[in-house]
Design an enzyme around this catalytic site. Structure first.
Site, PDB file in Angstrom:
ATOM      1  N   LYS A 390       0.840  -1.184   0.000  1.00 17.82           N
ATOM      2  CA  LYS A 390       0.000   0.000   0.000  1.00 17.82           C
ATOM      3  C   LYS A 390       0.884   1.247   0.000  1.00 17.82           C
ATOM      4  O   LYS A 390       1.864   1.320   0.732  1.00 17.82           O
ATOM      5  CB  LYS A 390      -0.903  -0.013   1.234  1.00 17.82           C
ATOM      6  CG  LYS A 390      -2.075   0.944   1.167  1.00 17.82           C
ATOM      7  CD  LYS A 390      -3.033   0.686   2.324  1.00 17.82           C
ATOM      8  CE  LYS A 390      -4.254   1.574   2.224  1.00 17.82           C
ATOM      9  NZ  LYS A 390      -5.229   1.277   3.291  1.00 17.82           N
ATOM     10  N   GLU A 481     -18.333  -6.073  11.819  1.00 16.24           N
ATOM     11  CA  GLU A 481     -19.211  -5.338  12.720  1.00 16.24           C
ATOM     12  C   GLU A 481     -20.180  -6.247  13.469  1.00 16.24           C
ATOM     13  O   GLU A 481     -20.503  -5.993  14.640  1.00 16.24           O
ATOM     14  CB  GLU A 481     -19.991  -4.275  11.937  1.00 16.24           C
ATOM     15  CG  GLU A 481     -19.151  -3.118  11.441  1.00 16.24           C
ATOM     16  CD  GLU A 481     -18.376  -3.431  10.168  1.00 16.24           C
ATOM     17  OE1 GLU A 481     -17.519  -2.610   9.782  1.00 16.24           O
ATOM     18  OE2 GLU A 481     -18.645  -4.491   9.561  1.00 16.24           O
ATOM     19  N   ARG A 509     -24.466  -2.895   9.512  1.00 18.89           N
ATOM     20  CA  ARG A 509     -24.120  -4.288   9.219  1.00 18.89           C
ATOM     21  C   ARG A 509     -24.265  -5.181  10.446  1.00 18.89           C
ATOM     22  O   ARG A 509     -24.268  -6.403  10.322  1.00 18.89           O
ATOM     23  CB  ARG A 509     -22.687  -4.355   8.682  1.00 18.89           C
ATOM     24  CG  ARG A 509     -22.393  -3.319   7.616  1.00 18.89           C
ATOM     25  CD  ARG A 509     -21.028  -3.491   7.001  1.00 18.89           C
ATOM     26  NE  ARG A 509     -21.109  -4.375   5.855  1.00 18.89           N
ATOM     27  CZ  ARG A 509     -20.051  -4.772   5.152  1.00 18.89           C
ATOM     28  NH1 ARG A 509     -18.856  -4.381   5.492  1.00 18.89           N
ATOM     29  NH2 ARG A 509     -20.196  -5.560   4.119  1.00 18.89           N
TER      30      ARG A 509
END
Length: 804
Positions: A390, A481, A509
């Site tokens: 990244k 979640e 969620r």
């Protein structure tokens, strides 16, 4: 005249012939000139200096004169780059030359197929620069986009998009994809009002077959598309690109399990960049490594297996053998993979053909492997494990803890933001996430039972600060979640005091778990709902527009909404005092209202013009009057026609918030016409609207109240406002079905709407998806700015709103 260049090229493509010449492997050209290398230990950037030289940038012999320098940056391993950058000597100098000549010839992915591998390598450097240049102006998700430059090129080169469906999980890494799919000319509108979305979006391009914004959805979508393809008798490919963060979500495993069961041909590319949580390195009970055992598992795969780069050659050779030998070769291939990984991989157990690990920055390896997977004639899902970095190719991003995951506009050379993020003034507002974190830390210092939970967003929720102080009491569960909510419920059942810190849009969620595992069992989980309301340039996928609606219908829960930083501090402490039932506190993205506004508009009395050191417990279900409508002492009063703001004193206990008709025995007040009842941070807009309305018409008297609580409602406050006013307007940063709906339900049940003496309006976020832009632009579209609140009042009293 000199020209501006900023081009990243791998150092390994340069070979020093002597101190005066460099041979470029990519271009097959010699670059002559006076070159000398400055030891990196003597220079933080480590420059290769070239006062005057000509460099071939393409096979078409496009040469560009320049002055400047070539900066070679040394980094770990072979991941080194050089930065070629020259500056204009004159402001008026102009040139038709481009620093992205090859990219300028590419408008759509099919045009990549005419390029050679060496040209694709050069194109990857130009594409990386283009992403840096664009995001430096627009802001956005930089690190993820830089990490998939080569992968994006390889996928579009090997496959035939848009006929082949390409789904990006989360899709915050899709900027290179957008540039290559006909949207380059609009990239400077990225995340701007009316411009391109920061995520994939079906309405935006046929190359975006599935929109995203939340994680862990790509494999399910790809499997659905593959099933539709097979039912229709088509032969296109369905490719899902999912990160090591997205694959921690339970939905990804559900999809992989179904893929193996159905045996439909789906290609899943696992983009493994070791960045499950943001920022990586936050101290939690699990250490500082990315959240989840899967990350450790993929790291073991990478450490125990060399990068895959010759298996594709072996497969090609096996095709010339007889069928019996091909079958033997296939078994040998499976056996070899088992030896490399120390046993069958998790993905193989789920029914996938596992390919990897693959160097995600090597086009020489990526393209043949993708082509071989594309041409495999098996009805079986395939998972290609790709290792990337990244922030690849941009030094400031590579060094940053979060790899520049999300950035505002910045200076390209330094990586520093152009807008000041941290103002040192003691009176400057802090952002709400930091206020929450500091308040929780203060309470946790005295209460060892307090624990904090986040779903891969410690930096976004402020729990990175909590983790620094209490690492053993800070839990990052990854992008999960549902698990986060029930995990918190388990902690609460054992007497701990969990604070479950999740963005409003992500708590959606875990909705079933909030009802079934928390509220139904009366467990005191404290939900800290960050990013409530409009969130700005992340757009419709991240708007916190629905939490009051989806939580408000749940029995046995206390719901609060902070109107400012002091209220947030008080509500965090109040939630800590609530036992025997869950509670929720919602607060927005961005900074607080500031000390001056707290004092002059909201009526707080602050010592030394500073925020309180600690929050105070509020009386459950009690709001407060912020501003009473103006009054007159008599016709000859010197105060006649003047606006007086009667600011109620801040009361921690609610004892002095006297607003019932019986308690208010002042004969000086005349019956006010309008009451604005706010829940959340539209409170300041309501005060501004009230002041403006009274300045427009001296017959108007506007009272403003802060409800503080949606559940339980402050019935006494509502009764008072209805009896003292002819018009009642509720204002909230939530969709239909929230606070206003609860108020009107109470009014209708108690007959306040039967006589026709009360005019009622509920101002909410309209029943539509509001796209990306600034928060101000979004609230303007939602009709919740101060002038729009005032307009609503004027319409109700029959005034012409043109003066607003």
């Amino acid at each position: 005249m000199s020209q501006s260049f900023f081009l990243y090229t791998p150092v390994y493509s340069l070979s020093a012939v002597d101190n005066r010449k460099v041979f470029c492997k990519s271009c097959q050209q010699r670059c002559s000139g006076l070159l000398k290398f400055i030891n990196p230990s003597l220079s933080p950037q480590g420059f290769l200096q070239s006062p005057n030289q000509r460099i071939a940038l393409s096979r078409r012999n496009r040469r560009f004169s320049k002055r400047g320098l070539i900066a070679a940056r040394n980094s770990v391993g072979d991941q080194s780059y050089y930065e070629q950058h020259g500056k204009k000597e004159q402001k008026d100098s102009r040139s038709s030359s481009s620093v992205t000549p090859l990219l300028d010839t590419i408008n759509f992915p099919n045009e990549l197929k005419k390029l050679s591998l060496q040209e694709l390598l050069r194109l990857s450097h130009e594409l990386r620069w283009e992403v840096i240049r664009i995001v430096s102006k627009t802001g956005g998700h930089l690190g993820a986009a830089l990490g998939v430059i080569e992968l994006t090129l390889a996928i579009h080169y090997a496959f035939n998009t848009p006929e082949d469906r390409l789904i990006w999980d989360v899709s915050h890494q899709s900027y290179p994809h957008k540039i290559l799919t006909g949207r380059r000319s609009r990239m400077l509108t990225l995340r701007k009002y009316g411009g391109l979305s920061g995520f994939t979006k079906r309405a935006e391009s046929e190359y975006d077959p599935f929109g995203a914004g939340h994680s862990s959805t790509s494999i399910s979508a790809a499997l659905g598309m593959a099933t539709a393809r097979d039912l229709s008798g088509k032969r296109n490919h369905c490719i899902a690109v999912i990160g090591d963060g997205g694959i921690t979500g339970g939905m990804a495993y559900e999809a992989m399990n179904n893929c193996g069961y159905l045996n439909h041909r789906v290609i899943v590319i696992l983009n493994d960049n070791n960045q499950v949580s943001l920022p990586t390195g936050t101290k939690t009970a699990g250490g500082v490594s990315p959240a989840g055992a899967l990350s450790k598992y993929t790291n073991r795969l990478l450490s125990s297996s060399p990068f895959l780069n010759i298996r594709s050659l072996a497969k090609d050779l096996s095709r010339i053998f007889p069928h019996q030998v091909q079958g033997f070769a296939a078994k040998a291939d499976e056996y070899a993979r088992t030896l490399f990984t120390g046993g069958g991989t998790l993905f193989e157990e789920l029914g996938f053909y596992y390919v990897g690990p693959v160097d995600g920055h090597s086009l020489e390896d990526l393209i043949p492997i993708l082509e071989n997977v594309r041409d495999m004639h098996v009805n079986k899902p395939v998972l290609i494990h790709v290792k990337t970095e990244k922030g690849r190719g941009y030094p400031p991003a590579e060094k940053a803890l979060d790899k520049y995951h999300g950035v505002t506009s910045f200076d390209v050379e330094t990586g520093k933001p152009l807008k000041k993020q941290d103002v040192k003034s003691s009176s400057a507002p802090l952002n709400y996430s930091t206020i929450f974190a500091n308040t929780l830390i203060r309470e946790a210092e005295e209460d060892r039972k307090i624990v904090a939970i986040t779903a891969a967003m410690p930096g976004g929720t402020g729990l990175n600060l909590f983790g620094e102080k209490f690492p053993s009491r800070c839990f990052d569960v990854g992008i999960a979640e549902q698990h986060a909510v029930t995990f918190a419920a388990g902690l609460a059942s054992e007497g701990y005091k969990p604070f479950c810190c999740i963005y409003s849009t992500f708590l959606q969620r875990g909705y079933d778990q909030v009802i079934h595992d928390v509220a139904l069992q009366s467990l005191p989980v404290r939900f800290m709902i960050d990013r409530a309301g409009m969130v700005g340039d992340d757009g419709s996928t991240h708007q916190g527009s629905y939490d009051l609606t989806y939580l408000g219908c749940i029995p046995n829960i206390v719901i609060m909404a902070a109107s400012n930083e002091i209220e947030l501090m008080n509500m965090v402490v109040t939630s800590l005092s609530i036992d025997g039932k869950p509670s929720a506190v919602r607060y927005p993205r961005g900074v607080g209202v500031g000390i001056e506004t707290l004092v002059t508009k909201l009526g707080y009395q602050l010592e030394d013009q500073k925020l309180p050191e600690r929050g105070s417990v509020l009386k459950i279900g009690k709001g407060r009057l912020v501003r009473r409508g103006r009054f007159r002492e008599g016709k000859n009063s010197t105060q006649e026609g003047l606006i007086e703001r009667r600011l109620a004193r801040q009361s921690n206990s609610g004892a002095t918030d006297l607003y019932s008709a019986e308690k208010d025995n002042s004969s000086l007040y005349r019956k006010t016409h309008v009451a604005l009842l706010s829940l959340g941070t539209r409170l300041v807009s309501c005060v501004d609207a009230a002041v403006h309305l009274e300045s427009l018409d001296e017959q108007l008297a506007v009272t403003v109240a802060d409800a503080r609580f949606m559940k339980p409602l402050d019935i006494e406050l509502i009764d008072y406002l209805v009896k003292q006013n002819e018009i009642l307007i509720t204002v909230e940063e939530n969709s239909i079905g929230g606070f206003g709906s609860h108020v009107v339900q109470y009014l209708s049940q108690n007959g306040y709407l039967d006589t026709g003496n009360l005019k009622f309006r509920s101002m909410v976020i309209p029943d539509k998806f509001i796209e990306h832009g600034s928060q101000g632009e979004q609230y303007d579209e939602a009709g919740l700015q101060s002038h729009q609140i005032a307009t609503t009042v004027l319409r109700l009293v029959g005034k012409v709103p043109a003066v607003i």
